[in-house]
Design a protein around this motif. Sequence first.
Motif, PDB file in Angstrom:
ATOM      1  N   ARG A 299       2.190   1.758  -3.475  1.00  0.00           N
ATOM      2  CA  ARG A 299       1.127   2.100  -4.518  1.00  0.00           C
ATOM      3  C   ARG A 299       0.865   3.708  -4.197  1.00  0.00           C
ATOM      4  O   ARG A 299       0.660   4.567  -5.221  1.00  0.00           O
ATOM      5  CB  ARG A 299      -0.031   1.408  -4.259  1.00  0.00           C
ATOM      6  CG  ARG A 299       0.064  -0.135  -4.895  1.00  0.00           C
ATOM      7  CD  ARG A 299      -1.142  -0.560  -5.110  1.00  0.00           C
ATOM      8  NE  ARG A 299      -1.182  -1.467  -6.213  1.00  0.00           N
ATOM      9  CZ  ARG A 299      -2.301  -1.836  -7.002  1.00  0.00           C
ATOM     10  NH1 ARG A 299      -3.253  -1.173  -7.157  1.00  0.00           N
ATOM     11  NH2 ARG A 299      -2.027  -2.903  -7.795  1.00  0.00           N
ATOM     12  N   LYS A 300       0.873   3.987  -2.959  1.00  0.00           N
ATOM     13  CA  LYS A 300       0.635   5.632  -2.416  1.00  0.00           C
ATOM     14  C   LYS A 300       1.928   6.540  -2.780  1.00  0.00           C
ATOM     15  O   LYS A 300       1.838   7.707  -2.778  1.00  0.00           O
ATOM     16  CB  LYS A 300       0.159   5.753  -1.106  1.00  0.00           C
ATOM     17  CG  LYS A 300      -1.209   5.120  -0.851  1.00  0.00           C
ATOM     18  CD  LYS A 300      -1.503   4.921   0.609  1.00  0.00           C
ATOM     19  CE  LYS A 300      -1.994   6.033   1.138  1.00  0.00           C
ATOM     20  NZ  LYS A 300      -2.588   5.643   2.627  1.00  0.00           N
TER      21      LYS A 300
ATOM     22  N   ALA B 254       0.831  -1.099  -0.024  1.00  0.00           N
ATOM     23  CA  ALA B 254       0.100   0.159   0.086  1.00  0.00           C
ATOM     24  C   ALA B 254       0.884   1.332   0.181  1.00  0.00           C
ATOM     25  O   ALA B 254       0.821   2.432  -0.691  1.00  0.00           O
ATOM     26  CB  ALA B 254      -0.920  -0.065   1.236  1.00  0.00           C
ATOM     27  N   ILE B 255       2.016   1.370   0.724  1.00  0.00           N
ATOM     28  CA  ILE B 255       2.850   2.310   0.814  1.00  0.00           C
ATOM     29  C   ILE B 255       3.519   2.753  -0.466  1.00  0.00           C
ATOM     30  O   ILE B 255       3.472   3.797  -0.850  1.00  0.00           O
ATOM     31  CB  ILE B 255       3.846   2.167   2.188  1.00  0.00           C
ATOM     32  CG1 ILE B 255       3.168   2.187   3.328  1.00  0.00           C
ATOM     33  CG2 ILE B 255       5.053   3.023   1.724  1.00  0.00           C
ATOM     34  CD1 ILE B 255       4.260   1.788   4.390  1.00  0.00           C
TER      35      ILE B 255
END
Lengths: 212, 177
Positions: A117-118, A114-115
């Motif tokens: 992708r963000k 997630a990190i």
Amino acid sequence: MIEKPKEEIIKYLKDFEKELIPLWESAKIPYPVHLCGGNEEQLIEIFKNIKPEDYIFSNHRAHYHYLLAGGDKEDLRNIVMTGYSMRMFDKKINFISSAIVSGAVAIAVGTALAIKRKGSNKHVWCFVGDGAEDTGHFYEAVRYVDGHDLPCTFVIEDNNYSVETPKSARNGSSDINWPKCVIKYKYERTYPHVGTDAWVDFSGLMAGGSSF
Amino acid sequence: MKYQEAIKKSMEMIAEDEKSVFIGYNISYGSKAYGTLKDIPDSKKIETPVTENLMMGLAMGMSLEGFRPIVFFERHDFMLIALDAIVNHLDKFEVMSNGQYKLPVIIRATVGSKKPLDPGPQHTQDHSEILKNIVKYIKVYEPKTPKEILEIYEKIRNTDSPVIIIERRDLYNIEEN
């Protein structure tokens, strides 16, 4: 990371565990407690690289991780005395743990994905023992992080024991070379798996029992 | 509308949420979740290895950072590998963390079919009763009709808590007006 000279941090860590010992040995803590010890210097070096916004995924032996991540000492004492030593969560410092061997590793991978992708520059740090290193769940998590270049570091804290069973009995002489997302340090443990070496009589004590 | 079409439509509704992400194997390749994800853009899908525990970890970990993952298990038989993640972690995190961490993960738990080819006892087990009883906090739904599929996904599309939706391949072709 606590901003103090190394010797002071070592004393701070050791003192926390030492203050729990009389409480444990007089049966005042009616829950399993896994004390840390013997790995202070290695952990202080590792935590120099950990930023306040990073995620920490810990395990059943979490007290030092919590204190070094900036967790409050009184909060930790309250956590231990209320039975939460094996399941510590503190969103203020992005601290998560699981008392299942290798239970948190896959979750750490998801957070790292997630990190990435963000486009955030947080990092995920996942602490496991050499018992978790034995498991397939650890293998598949490491392989995913390595192959997708995720911002996650696994730290194997190798004290040679899975509960009380030494490595030689578990996997013989096998030793694995992990990719660069895994770092490992060895240490001599100060305490056994749970509590201390003292014999403690818990028979007169009625633990409240959790609602889980 | 057929049961399978209702699932497909529900997936496309969920995909409208920019935070949603689809996780599993055979979702960008192969059957594309039995056709139900064939029109979802690849950028919304994370095709995984056949590592069911890791799939659940990816979902839980991503949900901690604000994503809304939906995990596809093509058969109950295969989902058993993920039970540690589901029972010991997904089910308990909100309570163990005193509400600090909520994990809005949706699980699609599909029961395999014996028709037209019977793939045998390791591909067609129905563990619905076990799933309902082994989790304490996760809500488990068993939609039996296309209408129920649409209603349930409409209800849970913005859930804050984990949900398991049991679907059955034998119902995929049932139709309802």
